[in-house]
Design a protein around this motif. Sequence first.
Motif, PDB file in Angstrom:
ATOM      1  N   ALA A  93       0.831  -1.210   0.000  1.00 13.19           N
ATOM      2  CA  ALA A  93       0.000   0.000   0.000  1.00 13.19           C
ATOM      3  C   ALA A  93       0.863   1.258   0.000  1.00 13.19           C
ATOM      4  CB  ALA A  93      -0.926  -0.006   1.208  1.00 13.19           C
ATOM      5  N   GLU A  94       1.918   1.261   0.806  1.00 15.52           N
ATOM      6  CA  GLU A  94       2.784   2.442   0.874  1.00 15.52           C
ATOM      7  C   GLU A  94       3.614   2.584  -0.400  1.00 15.52           C
ATOM      8  OE1 GLU A  94       4.715   5.921   2.241  1.00 15.52           O
ATOM      9  OE2 GLU A  94       2.775   4.980   2.644  1.00 15.52           O
ATOM     10  N   THR A  95       4.016   1.468  -0.988  1.00 14.57           N
ATOM     11  CA  THR A  95       4.742   1.498  -2.266  1.00 14.57           C
ATOM     12  C   THR A  95       3.886   2.163  -3.347  1.00 14.57           C
ATOM     13  OG1 THR A  95       6.042  -0.468  -1.730  1.00 14.57           O
ATOM     14  CG2 THR A  95       5.750   0.020  -4.062  1.00 14.57           C
ATOM     15  N   ALA A  96       2.625   1.772  -3.427  1.00 11.13           N
ATOM     16  CA  ALA A  96       1.715   2.353  -4.425  1.00 11.13           C
ATOM     17  C   ALA A  96       1.499   3.836  -4.165  1.00 11.13           C
ATOM     18  CB  ALA A  96       0.383   1.600  -4.401  1.00 11.13           C
ATOM     19  N   ARG A  97       1.383   4.213  -2.894  1.00 13.27           N
ATOM     20  CA  ARG A  97       1.176   5.633  -2.558  1.00 13.27           C
ATOM     21  C   ARG A  97       2.367   6.463  -3.001  1.00 13.27           C
ATOM     22  NH1 ARG A  97       2.489   9.624   0.504  1.00 13.27           N
ATOM     23  NH2 ARG A  97       4.149   8.478   1.540  1.00 13.27           N
ATOM     24  N   GLN A  98       3.578   5.973  -2.714  1.00 16.84           N
ATOM     25  CA  GLN A  98       4.774   6.732  -3.091  1.00 16.84           C
ATOM     26  C   GLN A  98       4.956   6.782  -4.613  1.00 16.84           C
ATOM     27  OE1 GLN A  98       8.374   5.730  -0.985  1.00 16.84           O
ATOM     28  NE2 GLN A  98       7.340   5.618   0.989  1.00 16.84           N
ATOM     29  N   ALA A 100       2.759   6.829  -6.858  1.00 18.64           N
ATOM     30  CA  ALA A 100       1.767   7.739  -7.445  1.00 18.64           C
ATOM     31  C   ALA A 100       2.217   9.193  -7.404  1.00 18.64           C
ATOM     32  CB  ALA A 100       0.430   7.585  -6.719  1.00 18.64           C
ATOM     33  N   LEU A 101       3.297   9.487  -6.679  1.00 15.32           N
ATOM     34  CA  LEU A 101       3.813  10.857  -6.595  1.00 15.32           C
ATOM     35  C   LEU A 101       4.671  11.238  -7.803  1.00 15.32           C
ATOM     36  CD1 LEU A 101       4.852  10.861  -2.814  1.00 15.32           C
ATOM     37  CD2 LEU A 101       2.753  11.792  -3.827  1.00 15.32           C
TER      38      LEU A 101
END
Length: 197
Positions: A93-98, A100-101
Motif C-alpha cells: 500500500a505504501e509502495t503504491a502511494r509513493q 503515485a507521486l
Amino acid sequence: MRIGLTGGIGSGKSTVAAALVELGGALLVDTDAISRALTAPGGGAMAAIEAWFGRPFVASDGALDRAAMRDLAFRDPAAKQALEGILHPMIGAETARQAALAVPGQRVVFDVPLLVESGRWRRLVDRVLVVDCDESTQIARVMARSGLSEGAVRAILAQQATRAQRRAAADAVIHNDGLTLSQLREEVGQLLTSPLF
C-alpha cells in the motif's frame, strides 16, 4: 518507466539507486526503507507484530527486535510467513502511494531486495535491473559495514535468490566487482542512455 531494482545483500544496489535518482531524475521507492519505517518505534506494523509474536520480539524502544525476529524466521518458515503476511500488504500500500507521486514522464525505481524471491514484481515493472557481484565481495562488504560474522552473512545469502536466478530475471545487469564509485556511476549513466531504459 517502472524499473525494478534488485541485488543480493552487499551488491551495491543502494548506491545504484542513488545514482538513478541523481543522474536520471528518477523517483525512488525503497521497499526496505518502508519496511523499516513500519517496524520502527510507533510503526504501523508493530501492534500486529506484537499481537502475533509477543512482547519478546519488541525491543525496549518499541521497535521490532530484528535480531530475535531474524533468528526465529531462519528457524521457523511459518513464523517468516506470518511476518510477511503482516508486512507485505502494508508495504504494498505504501509502495503504491509513493509511486503515485511521480510526475508524468518520470522514471520510478522500485528498490526491492527480494524482487525475484517475491514472484510478483516481474509483472509490476517494465524492466528489471540487477546489481551483481561475486559472493566473496558481498560477504566482505556486509561484514565490514555491519559487524556480522561470515557465518551470519552466509545464512542471509542462503535465504536469498541465487545470483543465477537474479540474472535470469534481469533485463540488464550491472556487474559491481572492482568498480570505483565513479565507475559505478558511469555504468548507471550509460544504462540511462540505453533504449531499454
